[in-house]
Motif scaffolding. Structure first.
Motif, short mmCIF file in Angstrom:
data_model
loop_
_atom_site.label_atom_id
_atom_site.label_comp_id
_atom_site.label_asym_id
_atom_site.label_seq_id
_atom_site.Cartn_x
_atom_site.Cartn_y
_atom_site.Cartn_z
N HIS A 122 1.16 -1.04 0.10
CA HIS A 122 0.39 0.13 0.33
C HIS A 122 1.24 1.28 0.05
O HIS A 122 0.54 2.02 0.05
N HIS A 123 2.06 1.62 -0.38
CA HIS A 123 3.33 1.77 0.03
C HIS A 123 3.97 2.06 -1.01
O HIS A 123 3.66 1.23 -2.36
N ILE A 124 4.73 3.55 -1.62
CA ILE A 124 4.53 3.40 -3.39
C ILE A 124 6.20 2.91 -3.78
O ILE A 124 6.39 2.25 -4.59
N LEU A 178 22.84 1.31 -1.61
CA LEU A 178 22.23 2.38 -2.72
C LEU A 178 21.23 2.99 -2.16
O LEU A 178 20.14 2.50 -2.34
N GLU A 179 21.16 4.04 -1.42
CA GLU A 179 20.45 5.45 -1.19
C GLU A 179 19.63 5.82 -1.86
O GLU A 179 20.51 6.59 -2.80
N ARG A 180 18.33 5.42 -1.42
CA ARG A 180 17.86 6.80 -2.22
C ARG A 180 16.71 7.64 -1.79
O ARG A 180 15.96 7.21 -0.22
N PHE A 181 16.27 8.53 -2.44
CA PHE A 181 15.29 9.39 -1.61
C PHE A 181 13.52 9.30 -2.27
O PHE A 181 13.67 9.59 -3.54
N MET A 221 8.58 10.18 -2.30
CA MET A 221 7.62 10.05 -1.29
C MET A 221 6.69 9.18 -2.08
O MET A 221 6.82 9.17 -3.27
N SER A 222 5.68 8.93 -1.07
CA SER A 222 4.12 8.76 -2.07
C SER A 222 4.17 9.66 -2.81
O SER A 222 3.15 9.71 -4.58
N GLU A 223 4.28 11.27 -3.02
CA GLU A 223 3.50 12.28 -4.08
C GLU A 223 5.18 12.35 -5.34
O GLU A 223 4.52 12.74 -6.06
N GLY A 252 8.63 19.49 2.64
CA GLY A 252 8.50 19.74 3.35
C GLY A 252 9.36 18.72 4.38
O GLY A 252 9.51 18.81 4.67
N ASP A 253 10.53 18.30 3.38
CA ASP A 253 11.86 17.70 4.02
C ASP A 253 12.81 19.19 3.73
O ASP A 253 12.54 19.92 2.83
N THR A 254 13.67 19.25 4.76
CA THR A 254 14.73 19.71 4.70
C THR A 254 16.08 19.13 4.15
O THR A 254 15.98 17.88 4.79
N GLY A 267 15.64 15.70 7.28
CA GLY A 267 14.71 15.17 7.85
C GLY A 267 12.97 16.28 7.69
O GLY A 267 13.21 17.44 6.89
N ARG A 268 12.17 15.81 8.56
CA ARG A 268 11.17 16.80 8.11
C ARG A 268 11.24 17.92 8.91
O ARG A 268 11.24 17.56 9.66
N THR A 269 11.08 18.88 7.89
CA THR A 269 11.36 20.20 8.62
C THR A 269 10.10 20.14 10.30
O THR A 269 10.32 20.62 11.06
N GLY A 285 8.17 0.79 8.50
CA GLY A 285 9.54 0.45 9.58
C GLY A 285 10.04 2.47 9.68
O GLY A 285 11.75 1.85 10.45
N LYS A 286 9.27 2.81 9.89
CA LYS A 286 9.84 4.03 10.14
C LYS A 286 9.21 4.57 11.60
O LYS A 286 8.14 3.84 12.14
N LEU A 287 9.85 5.40 11.70
CA LEU A 287 10.42 5.97 13.73
C LEU A 287 8.24 6.70 13.39
O LEU A 287 8.54 7.75 12.54
P1 AMP Z 1 6.18 8.60 1.98
O1 AMP Z 1 5.97 9.08 1.07
O2 AMP Z 1 5.71 7.80 3.05
O3 AMP Z 1 7.33 7.81 0.89
O4 AMP Z 1 7.20 9.12 3.31
C1 AMP Z 1 8.08 10.11 2.08
C2 AMP Z 1 9.22 10.42 3.53
O5 AMP Z 1 10.20 9.30 3.64
C3 AMP Z 1 10.33 11.41 2.89
O6 AMP Z 1 9.36 12.85 2.88
C4 AMP Z 1 11.58 11.92 3.90
O7 AMP Z 1 11.16 12.48 4.99
C5 AMP Z 1 11.73 10.37 4.18
N1 AMP Z 1 12.32 9.83 3.78
C6 AMP Z 1 12.63 8.90 2.30
N2 AMP Z 1 13.43 8.40 1.31
C7 AMP Z 1 13.95 8.86 1.96
C8 AMP Z 1 16.01 9.02 3.18
N3 AMP Z 1 16.91 8.39 2.51
N4 AMP Z 1 16.32 9.68 3.63
C9 AMP Z 1 15.94 10.11 4.50
N5 AMP Z 1 14.05 10.38 4.40
C10 AMP Z 1 13.74 9.38 3.71
#
Ligand code: AMP
Length: 637
Positions: free
Chosen positions: A265-267, A375-378, A380-382, A511-513, A525-527, A617-619
């Motif tokens: 249910h997550h991207i 390999l770390e990547r960033f 979001m659902s959006e 919404g992230d810094t 992190g989340r601002t 598994g997110k805090l």
């Molecule tokens: P979600 O939409 O539930 O996937 O959450 C997205 C949020 O997860 C982002 O706005 C970040 O705050 C956090 N996030 C995703 N990937 C990373 C990463 N590699 N390092 C730190 N935060 C992350």
């Protein structure tokens, strides 16, 4: 049926005789002829060129005889999944009297039934809303109401949960496999699916590629840490762009064997692990959930045939942390450790981490265990996946960083003026849009040169525009994202362009810094929750968490800003200790003081037995604050 006559003819030809390229491959020990239909591929690429989107289910027709999926019940070819989805799509169409563009919520286990349900929904031109059994009835009711689901679909095991809810809400419930039993047996590769030649085996189903290019595919609900979960609307075009971007950046191939253990249910689980793999003709090995010792046994592949051995894994940091804890318990003797390292190092092509910060010690420990750099990547659902460390060279994957924009992504850092609230651009980093046409050569599926210009499939270097020259060359502020795979609206909310989610010129405010330094992005992190304003300093909770996790007594950690009349906020830590370990605040400060500035050090500490985390598994900082906040206040002197 809206497929062009030409496409229909092409499908029919595909079913009657082998066309174009013939490749040899082995499935369950038997050598089979792989028929790759060049004419069909050309039709798909022409449609993509004209603005259409080829949904993942239709790509299955390019490699029908390949094994698509292996779960606890069986093994399924692409043709098998397609066929099963096609049967189900008729039931859905009957329920909805042929209507399309409706939302259909569905609950399945993490196995072939999920793929079949989703493909069937897409074949009828409807929008898929994945539900998870992890959510309690009240949450499920919220999703059904908010998404205006016209129909609810589930496998038999979830009927018990969904029957009372759908009755109460007067929504129709379709239980899969009741009339047409969707058993593994039926869809296992058998001779008819390996050699699809009868017309009624694979008939052309679904809307035209042009239709998919203009319509919506999926609703993914945000985790709703600050407000009620919002449905992010994913179009077929967004999915197609994302899939192309990931294929190009991380070099997916039909030879990949992908271990899938993520929630769907997550991207992350939907896109990186499932859809991008199936769109590449790869083999997906689905486990019902993440259980560390099961994952270890699949990663090591002991006693398995070569073609089923896992080569790719996408996980969240909490999964790698559990794998490490089990490794320490089970594999620490030097002979086994050497075996693990050689096995993983020689076979795994890619191991990704993301969705939450990957602590430095975990990155380093995994490298020690496997010889592989995560390999770390960033993402979001959006926006799907937005920033990524490089695939090659491996040495350039850096700890604590999330690299550069993926193909088609533009990332910008802005600072907000305190007086006017205006956003000032500091730096913009843009990567060219990906080539979305399908290239079988790139996927390792053909030998004929449909696309000689393979360079256009490469992940290109970005252009960097500095809007301000800063003396220290460190750009720090809110992260904005733009690109063809960024969503444009939340479901059931007023149009959000020009609202607070987007800037006037169309940038999504994450919404992230973040910071941009030395040619790479770093997430701080989340601002709203992770940027702690203490005594005039801004502290990233993520950086403090990563540093304190280095302490040998600490198994898990969360850092929060707690209101304080002297400092504004103080840095506070909640930790779980390793077995039989003890820790005082003073000891923590002394150890962490080697890595952190004095103002970043926790001023209060609480030890707990369990850390609240969500399904990914997110805090869960909302729950952590609610549960422990009062105990973290600084005692009055
Ligand atoms: P979600 O939409 O539930 O996937 O959450 C997205 C949020 O997860 C982002 O706005 C970040 O705050 C956090 N996030 C995703 N990937 C990373 C990463 N590699 N390092 C730190 N935060 C992350």
């Amino acid at each position: 049926m809206e497929l062009s006559l030409r496409t229909v003819r092409t499908f029919n030809r595909l079913l009657r005789k082998p066309l174009g390229i013939v490749a040899h491959r082995s499935v369950t020990g038997t050598a089979v002829k792989e028929e790759v239909n060049t004419e069909l591929l050309n039709v798909f690429n022409r449609d993509i060129n004209n603005g259409g989107a080829v949904p993942v289910f239709r790509r299955a027709l390019l490699f029908p005889t390949r094994v698509a999926l292996q779960d606890e019940l069986g093994i399924y070819t692409y043709a098998g999944l397609y066929q099963a989805a096609s049967v189900l799509s008729q039931e859905i169409a009957a329920q909805l009297v042929g209507e399309s563009d409706r939302t259909i919520a569905y609950m399945c286990n993490n196995d072939a039934s999920h793929v079949i349900a989703q493909w069937a929904i897409w074949m009828t031109g409807n929008i898929a809303v994945p539900l998870t059994p992890l959510h309690p009835p009240e949450m499920l009711k919220y999703y059904l109401t908010d998404s205006y689901s016209s129909l609810v679909l589930c496998t038999q095991e979830f009927e018990k949960v969904l029957r009372p809810i759908t009755l109460e809400m007067h929504k129709p419930l379709l239980v899969m496999g009741r009339d047409n039993v969707l058993t593994a047996q039926l869809y296992q590769p058998n001779t008819s699916f390996l050699k699809p030649k009868a017309e009624n085996n694979l008939t052309d189903v679904g809307k035209s590629n042009e239709w998919y290019g203009n319509n919506e595919a999926l609703i993914i609900y945000t985790s709703g840490t600050t407000s009620k979960p919002k449905g992010v609307v994913w179009t077929h075009s967004m999915l197609q762009t994302q899939i192309s971007a990931l294929h190009s950046a991380w070099q997916y191939s039909a030879n990949d064997v992908v271990l899938h253990t993520l929630p769907l249910h997550h991207i992350h689980g939907q896109l990186n692990s499932m859809l991008a793999s199936l769109a590449a003709g790869a083999r997906l090995r689905m486990l019902p959930s993440f259980v560390s010792h099961n994952v270890w046994s699949r990663l090591l592949g002991m006693g398995e045939r070569d073609e089923t051995k896992v080569t790719v894994f996408h996980g969240v940091p909490a999964m790698y942390a559990r794998l490490v804890a089990d490794y320490d318990r089970m594999f620490s003797d030097s002979k086994t450790a050497e075996y693990v390292r050689t096995t993983l190092g020689s076979r795994m092509r890619l191991m990704c981490a993301g969705s939450a910060p990957l602590p430095a010690q975990l990155f380093l420990k995994w490298e020690e265990i496997s010889g592989m750099r995560l390999l770390e990547r960033f993402g979001m659902s959006e926006v799907g996946m937005a920033l990524s460390n490089p695939y090659r060279p491996v040495e350039a994957r850096s700890v604590g960083c999330v690299g550069l924009p993926l193909p088609g992504v533009s990332a910008r850092i802005v600072s907000q003026r305190e007086d006017t609230g205006e956003l000032e651009p500091l730096v913009t980093v843009e990567t060219p849009v990906p080539e979305t046409q399908i290239c079988l050569d790139r996927l390792g599926l053909s030998s004929k040169d449909f696309f000689l210009d393979s360079d256009k499939y490469e992940w290109k270097a970005p252009t960097i525009t500095k809007h301000k020259e800063l003396t220290e060359n460190v750009y720090h502020g809110e992260l904005l994202i733009k690109g063809p795979a960024v969503f444009t609206r939340y479901w059931n909310r007023s149009p959000t362009l020009n609202a607070s989610d987007f800037t006037e010129d169309g940038w999504f405010r994450t919404g992230d810094t973040a910071s941009f330094e030395d040619g790479k992005f770093r997430i701080l992190g989340r601002t709203s929750v992770d940027i702690i304003k203490t005594g005039g300093y801004k502290v990233s909770a993520l950086q403090v968490e990563s540093a304190i996790l280095d302490h040998p007594s600490i198994a898990d950690a969360a850092v929060l800003g707690i209101e304080d009349e002297n400092y504004g906020e103080i840095v506070s830590a909640v930790v779980v200790l390793k077995e039989n370990a003890k820790l005082t605040l003073q000891e923590l400060k002394e150890a962490a003081g080697k890595k952190l500035a004095p103002y970043q050090l926790p001023k209060t500490l609480l030890v707990t037995n369990e850390m609240p985390r969500n399904a990914m598994g997110k805090l869960d900082k909302k729950v952590i604050r609610q549960t422990f906040g009062k105990q973290l206040v600084m005692p009055k002197k």
